[in-house]
Design a protein around this motif. Sequence first.
Motif, short mmCIF file in Angstrom:
data_model
loop_
_atom_site.label_atom_id
_atom_site.label_comp_id
_atom_site.label_asym_id
_atom_site.label_seq_id
_atom_site.Cartn_x
_atom_site.Cartn_y
_atom_site.Cartn_z
N ASN A 49 0.81 -1.22 0.00
CA ASN A 49 0.00 0.00 0.00
C ASN A 49 0.85 1.27 0.00
O ASN A 49 0.32 2.37 0.12
N GLY A 50 2.16 1.12 -0.10
CA GLY A 50 3.04 2.28 -0.18
C GLY A 50 3.65 2.69 1.15
O GLY A 50 4.62 3.46 1.20
N MET A 51 3.09 2.21 2.25
CA MET A 51 3.60 2.56 3.57
C MET A 51 5.05 2.05 3.74
O MET A 51 5.39 1.00 3.20
N VAL A 52 5.87 2.82 4.45
CA VAL A 52 7.24 2.39 4.71
C VAL A 52 7.45 2.29 6.21
O VAL A 52 7.13 3.23 6.95
N LEU A 53 7.93 1.15 6.66
CA LEU A 53 8.15 0.92 8.09
C LEU A 53 9.64 0.90 8.38
O LEU A 53 10.39 0.22 7.66
N SER A 54 10.06 1.59 9.42
CA SER A 54 11.46 1.53 9.85
C SER A 54 11.60 0.49 10.94
O SER A 54 10.67 0.25 11.70
N TYR A 55 12.75 -0.13 10.99
CA TYR A 55 12.98 -1.14 12.04
C TYR A 55 14.38 -1.03 12.62
O TYR A 55 15.31 -0.54 11.96
N ASP A 56 14.50 -1.50 13.87
CA ASP A 56 15.83 -1.71 14.45
C ASP A 56 16.30 -3.13 14.16
O ASP A 56 17.48 -3.37 13.95
N ARG A 57 15.34 -4.06 14.17
CA ARG A 57 15.59 -5.46 13.77
C ARG A 57 14.40 -5.92 12.96
O ARG A 57 13.25 -5.57 13.27
#
Length: 432
Positions: free
Chosen positions: A128-136
């Motif tokens: 859906n275009g959303m971008v998620l940031s992660y540490d792991r």
Amino acid sequence: MNMSQKISRRDFSKLLLTGATSASLGLFGTPSRAFGASKRVVVIGGGFGGAAAAKYLRKLDPSIAVTLVEPKAVFHTCPFSNWVLAGLRTMNDISQTYTVLKNKYQVNVIADSAVAIDSTRSTVKLKNGMVLSYDRLIVSPGIDFKWDAVPGHSEALANTRIPHAYQAGPQTTLLLNQLQSMRNGGKVIICPPANPFRCPPGPYERASLIAHYLKAKKPLSKILILDPKDKFSKQGLFKQGWEKLYPGMIEWRSGVTGGKVVKIDGTTMTVTTEFGEEKGDVINLIPPQKAGKIAFEAGLTDASGWCPVNPVSFESTIHPGIHVIGDSSIAGVMPKSGYAASSQGKVAAAAIVRLLQGKVPASPSLVNTCYSLIGTDYAISVAGVYKLTADGVVEIPGSGGLTPMNADADQLREEASFAVGWYNNIVHDTWG
Ligand SMILES: Cc1cc2nc3c(=O)[nH]c(=O)nc-3n(C[C@H](O)[C@H](O)[C@H](O)COP(=O)(O)OP(=O)(O)OC[C@H]3O[C@@H](n4cnc5c(N)ncnc54)[C@H](O)[C@@H]3O)c2cc1C
């Protein structure tokens, strides 16, 4: 005042790229207990590995914000899907949802697919275009199929005439419907894949439970297993069960005796082997397998088509910060099973908690148990406990167990009841 009044669309997109901001805004429905959490773990795939990892991360450290990305609102378990084919369970019986993970464990569940992983920026892009940031990041996408391995076969054919039923759901229903509309006296051909593949005893449990159904409803029918392999999981026990319960109904042809399929024709329902042709009323071709698509696209696989990992933490040896668990991972001698995936999910969760605290993960032990039902009061099992050595994941000598060849009726009945207990426990442990 609503948010769109304060932030332009461009600024909003930028904010999505910074996980801390998104967590503090609660954009992804981040739950109150995880509100303001400093560490974020994203999990791709809500099956046996991913759902267990997400839940155990929250149990082990509630300060970690966990986001689980899974496109299906309802997950059908492959374990017990063969029971559905036999009429011993319904599709509803093998359905799991994410309600408890969301409401009780405050896992932020997003109903979407991950389409790209940027290991440099530590982000996951969704469909859906959303971008998620992660540490792991944990990647547990299960399997994908090598559609071009058998000439004549294709994904379209699998979705219409030749189901694999090796990802439970519509594929299971398609095979079930075909079995139910087959004539008495028909032939069911099962074509298992070469190693390594998901659930090594799966095709043989399937043959047993289809035989259970046919014996009761269409007793003139036969099952032919065309196998590229010359031996298979729990072979002696399966063959003993077939002779006792379904004499003359199941024929297994090994690779050297002409079991290797070289072509398939969905129009004439013909399977060609190295030794000749076989026509089937129902054909269940299970294609050779590889790691889930997203693992490939993210460059997490090696030449084998599976993902190499450090077994202490299941962290990728190719892309640090990304942990691959379940069927997609290369986990030494551990089979590709739901129980193994769940065990790996917990090991990865515990390792990530320590890594996020700047500590070294502890050396884990891993487990697997696998029950196969041959008839209603007749099951067999195999179990193993695994540890890490310089050679990777190995079974601890003497830890495992296999139903003995001379097991009596009481023991086989008890195994069948343990199988039910096993299923209830693992689905509760994972989604409940
Ligand atoms: C017929 C059969 C019987 C079986 N019986 C048993 C048994 O009795 N005991 C046992 O232990 N195991 C059994 N298994 C094996 C077991 O089902 C698998 O080993 C297990 O499901 C692997 O877990 P996983 O997390 O790797 O993959 P899965 O459980 O398949 O989960 C993968 C999930 O990832 C999601 N996904 C994929 N790509 C993306 C993406 N890009 N973005 C977001 N989500 C994504 C999928 O939708 C899926 O829900 C059986 C398998 C079969 C086929």
